[in-house]
Design a protein around this motif. Structure first.
Motif, PDB file in Angstrom:
ATOM      1  N   SER A  67       0.811  -1.220   0.000  1.00  0.00           N
ATOM      2  CA  SER A  67       0.000   0.000   0.000  1.00  0.00           C
ATOM      3  C   SER A  67       0.843   1.268   0.000  1.00  0.00           C
ATOM      4  O   SER A  67       0.384   2.324  -0.433  1.00  0.00           O
ATOM      5  N   THR A  68       2.077   1.187   0.497  1.00  0.00           N
ATOM      6  CA  THR A  68       2.939   2.372   0.552  1.00  0.00           C
ATOM      7  C   THR A  68       4.100   2.299  -0.440  1.00  0.00           C
ATOM      8  O   THR A  68       4.789   3.281  -0.654  1.00  0.00           O
ATOM      9  N   HIS A  69       4.304   1.137  -1.037  1.00  0.00           N
ATOM     10  CA  HIS A  69       5.456   0.918  -1.914  1.00  0.00           C
ATOM     11  C   HIS A  69       5.362   1.758  -3.184  1.00  0.00           C
ATOM     12  O   HIS A  69       4.301   1.904  -3.776  1.00  0.00           O
ATOM     13  N   VAL A  70       6.502   2.299  -3.589  1.00  0.00           N
ATOM     14  CA  VAL A  70       6.604   3.058  -4.830  1.00  0.00           C
ATOM     15  C   VAL A  70       7.752   2.467  -5.645  1.00  0.00           C
ATOM     16  O   VAL A  70       8.841   2.234  -5.105  1.00  0.00           O
ATOM     17  N   ALA A  71       7.505   2.220  -6.919  1.00  0.00           N
ATOM     18  CA  ALA A  71       8.558   1.690  -7.787  1.00  0.00           C
ATOM     19  C   ALA A  71       9.555   2.804  -8.105  1.00  0.00           C
ATOM     20  O   ALA A  71       9.186   3.808  -8.715  1.00  0.00           O
ATOM     21  N   LEU A  72      10.781   2.630  -7.681  1.00  0.00           N
ATOM     22  CA  LEU A  72      11.819   3.628  -7.903  1.00  0.00           C
ATOM     23  C   LEU A  72      12.762   3.150  -8.999  1.00  0.00           C
ATOM     24  O   LEU A  72      13.336   2.053  -8.896  1.00  0.00           O
ATOM     25  N   ASP A  73      12.943   3.961 -10.046  1.00  0.00           N
ATOM     26  CA  ASP A  73      13.881   3.573 -11.099  1.00  0.00           C
ATOM     27  C   ASP A  73      15.307   3.826 -10.626  1.00  0.00           C
ATOM     28  O   ASP A  73      15.542   4.410  -9.557  1.00  0.00           O
ATOM     29  N   TRP A  74      16.273   3.405 -11.442  1.00  0.00           N
ATOM     30  CA  TRP A  74      17.668   3.513 -11.020  1.00  0.00           C
ATOM     31  C   TRP A  74      18.133   4.961 -10.855  1.00  0.00           C
ATOM     32  O   TRP A  74      18.783   5.281  -9.849  1.00  0.00           O
ATOM     33  N   PRO A  75      17.825   5.889 -11.782  1.00  0.00           N
ATOM     34  CA  PRO A  75      18.262   7.277 -11.569  1.00  0.00           C
ATOM     35  C   PRO A  75      17.738   7.864 -10.254  1.00  0.00           C
ATOM     36  O   PRO A  75      18.462   8.612  -9.579  1.00  0.00           O
ATOM     37  N   THR A  76      16.508   7.519  -9.867  1.00  0.00           N
ATOM     38  CA  THR A  76      15.973   8.018  -8.604  1.00  0.00           C
ATOM     39  C   THR A  76      16.750   7.443  -7.427  1.00  0.00           C
ATOM     40  O   THR A  76      17.071   8.145  -6.460  1.00  0.00           O
ATOM     41  N   ARG A  77      17.091   6.173  -7.507  1.00  0.00           N
ATOM     42  CA  ARG A  77      17.858   5.541  -6.430  1.00  0.00           C
ATOM     43  C   ARG A  77      19.264   6.144  -6.343  1.00  0.00           C
ATOM     44  O   ARG A  77      19.799   6.317  -5.241  1.00  0.00           O
ATOM     45  N   VAL A  78      19.853   6.447  -7.486  1.00  0.00           N
ATOM     46  CA  VAL A  78      21.169   7.086  -7.491  1.00  0.00           C
ATOM     47  C   VAL A  78      21.108   8.430  -6.771  1.00  0.00           C
ATOM     48  O   VAL A  78      21.961   8.760  -5.930  1.00  0.00           O
ATOM     49  N   ASN A  79      20.084   9.215  -7.076  1.00  0.00           N
ATOM     50  CA  ASN A  79      19.940  10.529  -6.433  1.00  0.00           C
ATOM     51  C   ASN A  79      19.736  10.397  -4.928  1.00  0.00           C
ATOM     52  O   ASN A  79      20.239  11.220  -4.151  1.00  0.00           O
ATOM     53  N   ILE A  80      19.007   9.367  -4.512  1.00  0.00           N
ATOM     54  CA  ILE A  80      18.798   9.140  -3.077  1.00  0.00           C
ATOM     55  C   ILE A  80      20.126   8.796  -2.401  1.00  0.00           C
ATOM     56  O   ILE A  80      20.447   9.321  -1.327  1.00  0.00           O
TER      57      ILE A  80
ATOM     58  N   GLY B 192       8.727  15.799  -2.332  1.00  0.00           N
ATOM     59  CA  GLY B 192       7.808  15.491  -3.416  1.00  0.00           C
ATOM     60  C   GLY B 192       8.480  14.962  -4.658  1.00  0.00           C
ATOM     61  O   GLY B 192       7.854  14.273  -5.480  1.00  0.00           O
ATOM     62  N   ASN B 193       9.780  15.249  -4.836  1.00  0.00           N
ATOM     63  CA  ASN B 193      10.541  14.767  -5.997  1.00  0.00           C
ATOM     64  C   ASN B 193      11.485  13.625  -5.626  1.00  0.00           C
ATOM     65  O   ASN B 193      12.403  13.322  -6.373  1.00  0.00           O
ATOM     66  N   PHE B 194      11.239  13.041  -4.464  1.00  0.00           N
ATOM     67  CA  PHE B 194      12.040  11.921  -3.957  1.00  0.00           C
ATOM     68  C   PHE B 194      13.491  12.308  -3.693  1.00  0.00           C
ATOM     69  O   PHE B 194      14.387  11.469  -3.755  1.00  0.00           O
ATOM     70  N   ARG B 195      13.710  13.584  -3.409  1.00  0.00           N
ATOM     71  CA  ARG B 195      15.042  13.999  -2.959  1.00  0.00           C
ATOM     72  C   ARG B 195      15.185  13.647  -1.482  1.00  0.00           C
ATOM     73  O   ARG B 195      14.267  13.901  -0.691  1.00  0.00           O
ATOM     74  N   PRO B 196      16.331  13.078  -1.083  1.00  0.00           N
ATOM     75  CA  PRO B 196      16.485  12.597   0.298  1.00  0.00           C
ATOM     76  C   PRO B 196      16.899  13.687   1.272  1.00  0.00           C
ATOM     77  O   PRO B 196      17.642  14.614   0.920  1.00  0.00           O
ATOM     78  N   LYS B 197      16.425  13.558   2.497  1.00  0.00           N
ATOM     79  CA  LYS B 197      16.837  14.451   3.579  1.00  0.00           C
ATOM     80  C   LYS B 197      16.998  13.620   4.843  1.00  0.00           C
ATOM     81  O   LYS B 197      16.096  12.881   5.224  1.00  0.00           O
ATOM     82  N   ILE B 198      18.163  13.728   5.447  1.00  0.00           N
ATOM     83  CA  ILE B 198      18.443  12.977   6.672  1.00  0.00           C
ATOM     84  C   ILE B 198      17.692  13.613   7.826  1.00  0.00           C
ATOM     85  O   ILE B 198      17.751  14.827   8.030  1.00  0.00           O
ATOM     86  N   GLY B 199      16.985  12.796   8.603  1.00  0.00           N
ATOM     87  CA  GLY B 199      16.228  13.298   9.733  1.00  0.00           C
ATOM     88  C   GLY B 199      16.569  12.564  11.016  1.00  0.00           C
ATOM     89  O   GLY B 199      17.412  11.660  11.031  1.00  0.00           O
ATOM     90  N   ASP B 200      15.905  12.936  12.100  1.00  0.00           N
ATOM     91  CA  ASP B 200      16.019  12.307  13.415  1.00  0.00           C
ATOM     92  C   ASP B 200      17.444  12.365  13.966  1.00  0.00           C
ATOM     93  O   ASP B 200      18.221  11.427  13.833  1.00  0.00           O
ATOM     94  N   PHE B 201      17.754  13.477  14.614  1.00  0.00           N
ATOM     95  CA  PHE B 201      19.072  13.654  15.214  1.00  0.00           C
ATOM     96  C   PHE B 201      19.062  13.355  16.713  1.00  0.00           C
ATOM     97  O   PHE B 201      19.908  13.835  17.468  1.00  0.00           O
TER      98      PHE B 201
END
Length: 269
Positions: free
Chosen positions: A44-57, A90-99
């Motif tokens: 229900s929460t899974h999103v198919a991520l292509d390789w370029p998106t995974r590289v950016n993450i 919203g564009n699947f750019r990653p941000k590190i959280g929880d310090f």
């Protein structure tokens, strides 16, 4: 400290509220929740991520960690790098959280001895067993995260092969058998094999048993972002910490675990 630590790949602290015993931190809103939810979560929460998106993450997370380790003043060791703490906009750019577990590292400090905290499956063996914390503990956790992004599998929940190996153990076994790309997520129908293989090898460099043999995050960013020839002759066996009094794979022979770790429960492999 958190409000003054700003980077495109760190979750931004908007404000805080202290009222009686209620203490609230208000962070920016990230539309796509966490990497754990999107990549490793239920259907229900899974999103198919292509390789370029995974590289950016991967690159974005590495850049955020490099900033914490080398540019933030004082330097910061996160201590809990894992998929659920990598949030996605919203564009699947990653941000590190929880310090909440982060430690400050002044320039003249190389390591600290501290109570072990973090998540089983991501803990560097020298930190889990001896409480010796350095920036290389984050590097180790990032290496495990890299493998999760590539494989689409959880480092702490999935088991592989007849011996029920952890993701890192399984990756090393595949490397020894010359089947490194077998670890790749079946959802990835198209990907550049050479680049994916390089990312996997970078993950293995990050997770070597000896902390001093792991690269810095600056070196990791360079290895991920550039077409470089990795000297695999320097690559040594990874270290894996397991509970249940099991011996760390490729690491120290000590079988001691702290009471604080045992309280967290045992991981089934």
């Amino acid at each position: 400290m958190i409000s003054n630590t700003r980077h495109p790949n760190l979750v931004e602290l908007v404000g805080c509220c202290v009222e009686n015993n209620n203490r609230i931190l208000v962070y920016e809103y990230l539309e796509n929740n966490s990497l754990a939810r999107v990549l490793l979560g239920s259907k229900s929460t899974h999103v198919a991520l292509d390789w370029p998106t995974r590289v950016n993450i991967c690159l974005g997370t590495a850049s955020g960690l490099q900033f914490l380790h080398e540019e933030a003043e004082p330097h910061i060791v996160h201590r809990d790098i894992k998929a659920s703490n990598i949030l996605l906009d919203g564009n699947f750019r990653p941000k590190i959280g929880d310090f909440g577990l982060a430690k400050l590292f002044p320039d003249n400090v190389t390591h600290v001895s501290t109570r072990v905290a973090g998540t089983i499956g991501y803990l560097a063996p020298e930190y889990a067993l001896l409480g010796q914390l350095t920036k290389k503990a984050d590097v180790y956790s990032f290496g495990v995260l890299l493998l999760e992004v590539i494989s689409g599998s959880s480092s702490s929940k999935a088991a592989f092969g007849q011996d029920f190996l952890l993701l890192l153990e399984w990756t090393w076994k595949l490397r020894e058998e010359g089947r490194l790309l077998d670890i790749v997520d079946p959802e990835l129908s198209q990907y550049p094999e050479n680049e994916v293989a390089r990312f996997i090898k970078v993950a293995l460099f990050c997770t070597q048993a000896g902390a001093n043999q792991r690269p810095t995050m600056k070196q990791v960013v360079e290895m991920l972002s550039k077409e470089v020839n990795l000297n695999e002759k320097l690559l040594t066996r990874p270290g894996v910490f397991k509970l249940q009094n099991s011996r760390p794979f490729g690491g120290s022979s000590s079988e001691e675990t702290s009471s604080s770790q045992n309280k967290k429960g045992k991981q089934s492999a």
